[in-house]
Write an enzyme that holds these catalytic residues in place. Structure first.
Site, PDB file in Angstrom:
ATOM      1  N   HIS A 176       3.754 -10.999  24.903  1.00  0.00           N
ATOM      2  CA  HIS A 176       3.526 -11.920  26.018  1.00  0.00           C
ATOM      3  C   HIS A 176       2.030 -12.083  26.336  1.00  0.00           C
ATOM      4  O   HIS A 176       1.635 -12.088  27.505  1.00  0.00           O
ATOM      5  CB  HIS A 176       4.300 -11.410  27.245  1.00  0.00           C
ATOM      6  CG  HIS A 176       4.670 -12.458  28.226  1.00  0.00           C
ATOM      7  ND1 HIS A 176       3.762 -13.095  29.036  1.00  0.00           N
ATOM      8  CD2 HIS A 176       5.870 -13.009  28.521  1.00  0.00           C
ATOM      9  CE1 HIS A 176       4.388 -13.966  29.796  1.00  0.00           C
ATOM     10  NE2 HIS A 176       5.666 -13.940  29.503  1.00  0.00           N
ATOM     11  N   SER A 177       1.209 -12.222  25.302  1.00  0.00           N
ATOM     12  CA  SER A 177      -0.226 -12.406  25.549  1.00  0.00           C
ATOM     13  C   SER A 177      -0.513 -13.783  26.126  1.00  0.00           C
ATOM     14  O   SER A 177       0.090 -14.778  25.726  1.00  0.00           O
ATOM     15  CB  SER A 177      -1.010 -12.259  24.245  1.00  0.00           C
ATOM     16  OG  SER A 177      -1.045 -10.906  23.870  1.00  0.00           O
TER      17      SER A 177
ATOM     18  N   GLU B 101       5.231 -17.371  22.871  1.00  0.00           N
ATOM     19  CA  GLU B 101       6.109 -16.206  22.699  1.00  0.00           C
ATOM     20  C   GLU B 101       7.169 -16.537  21.653  1.00  0.00           C
ATOM     21  O   GLU B 101       8.069 -17.334  21.910  1.00  0.00           O
ATOM     22  CB  GLU B 101       6.799 -15.872  24.024  1.00  0.00           C
ATOM     23  CG  GLU B 101       5.867 -15.640  25.188  1.00  0.00           C
ATOM     24  CD  GLU B 101       6.515 -15.986  26.527  1.00  0.00           C
ATOM     25  OE1 GLU B 101       7.588 -15.446  26.842  1.00  0.00           O
ATOM     26  OE2 GLU B 101       5.950 -16.804  27.276  1.00  0.00           O
TER      27      GLU B 101
HETATM   28  C1  BGC Z   1       8.465 -17.159  31.360  1.00  0.00           C
HETATM   29  C2  BGC Z   1       7.851 -17.659  32.641  1.00  0.00           C
HETATM   30  C3  BGC Z   1       7.448 -16.483  33.480  1.00  0.00           C
HETATM   31  C4  BGC Z   1       6.512 -15.623  32.667  1.00  0.00           C
HETATM   32  C5  BGC Z   1       6.078 -14.379  33.395  1.00  0.00           C
HETATM   33  C6  BGC Z   1       7.454 -16.334  30.651  1.00  0.00           C
HETATM   34  O1  BGC Z   1       7.998 -15.836  29.465  1.00  0.00           O
HETATM   35  O2  BGC Z   1       8.907 -18.211  30.549  1.00  0.00           O
HETATM   36  O3  BGC Z   1       8.765 -18.452  33.358  1.00  0.00           O
HETATM   37  O4  BGC Z   1       6.833 -16.894  34.660  1.00  0.00           O
HETATM   38  O5  BGC Z   1       7.128 -15.241  31.480  1.00  0.00           O
HETATM   39  O6  BGC Z   1       7.157 -13.732  33.918  1.00  0.00           O
END
Ligand code: BGC
Length: 348
Positions: free
Chosen positions: A177-178, A313
């Site tokens: 999640h970078s 992602e």
């Molecule tokens: C989601 C977003 C969310 C973010 C942080 C992402 O993968 O799609 O909606 O705000 O992650 O939680």
């Protein structure tokens, strides 16, 4: 080329956190911390050879613990959303911890990213992170053993290889999640970056960001990113899907998915000349433009404002456990999940 290990602080429970930094022969480097197996820094060159840190996040452990929007972390056992916080396998229902709107399980209630992972140096360009997820935690079945290898090649590719195996039949969907800002973490909005996503289709969502099951063509929508467009061009369009999510925050169905590595997306920053290509063997990619970032204190004490970083992602589609029509990610006990994603950096 070398991997170095430095101290990254101590959690309240006394556990120590370390930072593994891989540097290649071009001077590029990637750092991953053992808290959340999170990418904390990527120093990449611009067109004149100048290095900048292109990861938006934190320079202290407290940031990763307290001020997180999942910056940099490894997410699992199920990345993204599972609607109504439940799914069934072979007729048995599993109820999950819900952490969004009182109904949704988002990013597995933060399990992987709040764990301290074991780490080891594999060779001069690779570090491996491992974690054991206990049976039933947050409602997911099975004791799951996970290993994530981060390698930085001399071609400026960050390769992330995921392995996981459970002792019960379960769902597995891991991602990183970078948040990237190719101008540098402190350079403001990413809306002037160009984005290309190799997808003819995307998965529309409801108001809670759960896929409706439809696979919709991107043709004539703001989601047609098959040719590069600036992120900002249609991010505030009144197209319903954009309005629901406050901008781009959707899963794209990568063209010609066949479980082999292929180009999923590319981002380019005109200012610095930095380019990021994303390749994966997974079927989907969530393009999230940082719409909900809201000024948490980030690196150098500067606020992480709305749309100052974007995520790409790689993943199975959100809510796959409840959508038999999507490519499936249910694994038998003992069956090994593997996935690979490459983030390749260059400048022109
Ligand atoms: C989601 C977003 C969310 C973010 C942080 C992402 O993968 O799609 O909606 O705000 O992650 O939680």
């Amino acid at each position: 080329m070398a991997v170095t290990v430095t101290d990254f602080g101590t959690l309240e429970n006394g556990k120590k956190v370390e930072k593994y930094t891989i540097t290649n022969k071009n001077g590029m480097s990637v750092s991953v911390i053992t808290y959340g197996a999170a990418i904390s820094n990527i120093f990449a060159k611009d067109r004149s050879g100048k290095l900048a840190d292109v990861i938006v996040g934190f320079d202290d452990l407290e940031g990763f613990v307290e001020r997180t929007d999942y910056q940099g972390v490894t997410v699992g056992p199920y990345a993204n959303r599972i609607g109504n916080g439940k799914f069934s396998i072979d007729g048995k229902e599993y109820r999950l911890a819900v952490n969004e709107n009182g109904t949704t399980c988002l990013h597995s209630n933060g399990e992987f990213n709040t764990a301290v992972w074991d780490a080891e140096i594999i060779d001069e360009n690779t570090a491996a992170f491992s974690y054991k997820s206990p049976d039933g935690l947050n409602g997911f079945p099975g004791n799951l053993e996970v290993k994530v290898e981060f390698s930085l090649t001399d071609k400026d590719e960050l390769k992330i290889e995921y392995y996981a195996v459970s002792d019960k039949k379960t769902v597995i969907n891991l991602t990183n999640h970078s948040y990237f800002n190719l101008s540098g973490f402190d350079s403001g909005a990413i809306t002037d970056h160009e984005i290309m996503i190799n997808a003819d289709n995307f998965t529309p969502v409801d108001r809670l960001s759960i896929p409706t099951g439809e696979i919709r063509s991107v043709e004539n929508t703001p989601f047609d990113l098959r040719k590069p467009k600036t992120i900002g061009e249609e991010i505030d369009s009144d197209y319903e899907q954009i309005a629901f999510a406050g901008g781009y925050d959707h899963n794209f169905c990568i063209n010609d998915y066949d479980k082999t590595l292929r180009k999923a997306a590319e981002a380019y920053d005109k200012k610095s000349g930095r380019k990021l290509e994303v390749l994966t063997d997974l079927p989907g990619i969530q393009f999230y433009a940082g719409n909900f970032l809201s000024g948490q204190k980030g690196k150098d004490g500067k606020p992480i404002d709305k749309r100052t970083g974007f995520c790409l992602e790689t993943q199975y589609f959100p809510d796959t456990p409840n959508r038999p029509e999507f490519p499936q990610c249910t694994y038998e006990a003992g069956e090994v999940y593997t996935a690979e994603t490459v983030y390749k950096f260059s400048a022109e």
